[in-house]
Design a protein around this motif. Sequence first.
Motif, short mmCIF file in Angstrom:
data_model
loop_
_atom_site.label_atom_id
_atom_site.label_comp_id
_atom_site.label_asym_id
_atom_site.label_seq_id
_atom_site.Cartn_x
_atom_site.Cartn_y
_atom_site.Cartn_z
N ILE A 130 -2.10 8.06 1.07
CA ILE A 130 -0.77 8.22 0.50
C ILE A 130 -0.14 9.42 1.20
O ILE A 130 -0.71 10.51 1.19
CB ILE A 130 -0.81 8.46 -1.02
N GLY A 185 -4.52 0.23 -8.08
CA GLY A 185 -4.32 1.66 -8.30
C GLY A 185 -3.38 2.33 -7.31
O GLY A 185 -3.14 3.54 -7.42
N LEU A 186 -2.82 1.57 -6.37
CA LEU A 186 -1.93 2.18 -5.38
C LEU A 186 -0.64 2.70 -6.01
O LEU A 186 -0.14 3.77 -5.63
CB LEU A 186 -1.60 1.19 -4.27
N GLU A 210 4.02 14.95 -8.15
CA GLU A 210 3.47 16.24 -7.74
C GLU A 210 4.38 16.94 -6.74
O GLU A 210 4.57 18.15 -6.80
CB GLU A 210 2.06 16.07 -7.17
N ALA A 256 1.86 4.00 1.01
CA ALA A 256 0.42 3.74 0.93
C ALA A 256 0.04 3.04 2.22
O ALA A 256 0.46 1.90 2.46
CB ALA A 256 0.12 2.87 -0.28
N HIS A 286 -6.71 3.61 0.94
CA HIS A 286 -5.39 3.88 1.49
C HIS A 286 -5.13 5.38 1.55
O HIS A 286 -5.66 6.15 0.75
CB HIS A 286 -4.31 3.24 0.62
N GLU A 335 -0.16 3.86 -9.00
CA GLU A 335 -0.46 5.13 -9.67
C GLU A 335 -0.56 6.27 -8.67
O GLU A 335 -0.04 7.36 -8.91
CB GLU A 335 -1.77 5.02 -10.47
N GLU A 336 -1.22 6.01 -7.54
CA GLU A 336 -1.36 7.06 -6.52
C GLU A 336 -0.01 7.42 -5.90
O GLU A 336 0.26 8.60 -5.63
CB GLU A 336 -2.35 6.62 -5.44
N LEU A 337 0.83 6.44 -5.65
CA LEU A 337 2.16 6.73 -5.13
C LEU A 337 2.97 7.56 -6.12
O LEU A 337 3.63 8.54 -5.73
CB LEU A 337 2.90 5.42 -4.80
N MET A 339 -10.49 4.79 -3.17
CA MET A 339 -9.31 4.13 -2.61
C MET A 339 -9.33 4.27 -1.09
O MET A 339 -9.60 5.34 -0.56
CB MET A 339 -8.03 4.77 -3.18
N ARG A 397 1.76 9.51 -8.46
CA ARG A 397 1.15 10.84 -8.54
C ARG A 397 1.66 11.72 -7.40
O ARG A 397 2.08 12.86 -7.63
CB ARG A 397 -0.38 10.73 -8.50
N ALA A 398 1.68 11.19 -6.19
CA ALA A 398 2.16 11.98 -5.05
C ALA A 398 3.63 12.33 -5.22
O ALA A 398 4.04 13.47 -4.96
CB ALA A 398 1.96 11.20 -3.75
#
Length: 186
Positions: free
Chosen positions: A5, A116-117, A127, A68, A3, A119-121, A1, A123-124
């Motif tokens: 995050i 997939g952005l 978490e 992102a 980007h 999902e990454e956002l 990726m 996840r951050a």
Amino acid sequence: MDHVIRVVRAEEWPLVKELRLAALRDPVAPVAFLETYEQGVTRSDEFWRDRALGASEDGNGEVRQFVAVAPDGRWDGSVTVLIERPDAQVRFGEAAETHQAHVVGVFLRPEARGRGLAEELFRAATEWAWSLDGPRIERVRLYVHEDNPRAAAFYRRIGFVPTGRTEPVPGDPSAREIECAVARPE
């Protein structure tokens, strides 16, 4: 990726404003957000400064906005997480029965979707919620409009399940927002 995050910074309020107004112009905005473009565009610079500060690491610790950031510096998406405590004021939906996080303001620019952005956002955001000191965050919740099947399918795919709770949409009590949640991993 390609980007990055990360959490917004207080001085980035013009970018917070620009991304939010882009979100409010999106074709699905009427079922994705509880605010209209007309409302957002009339807000003062002070409002946007306060919003950015409150969601930054310099804020009160109960809100974070994750973005992102593309290699060219453009913000392609965002999610915001609000921490909800049982003894705090209810922002939307039922009062928290436990210490929980509430995801709001989910948006990806159309050209950034499907990479997939989101999902990454998420996840951050989750978490961060799980990592907080103090009373342990037990779940992360969100609301999705009953007429937003694409978003509902995405949320299910990343683990959010309907809780059985619904809320009337402000301004349209005939429409419903469906609460979905994911429990803290053990």
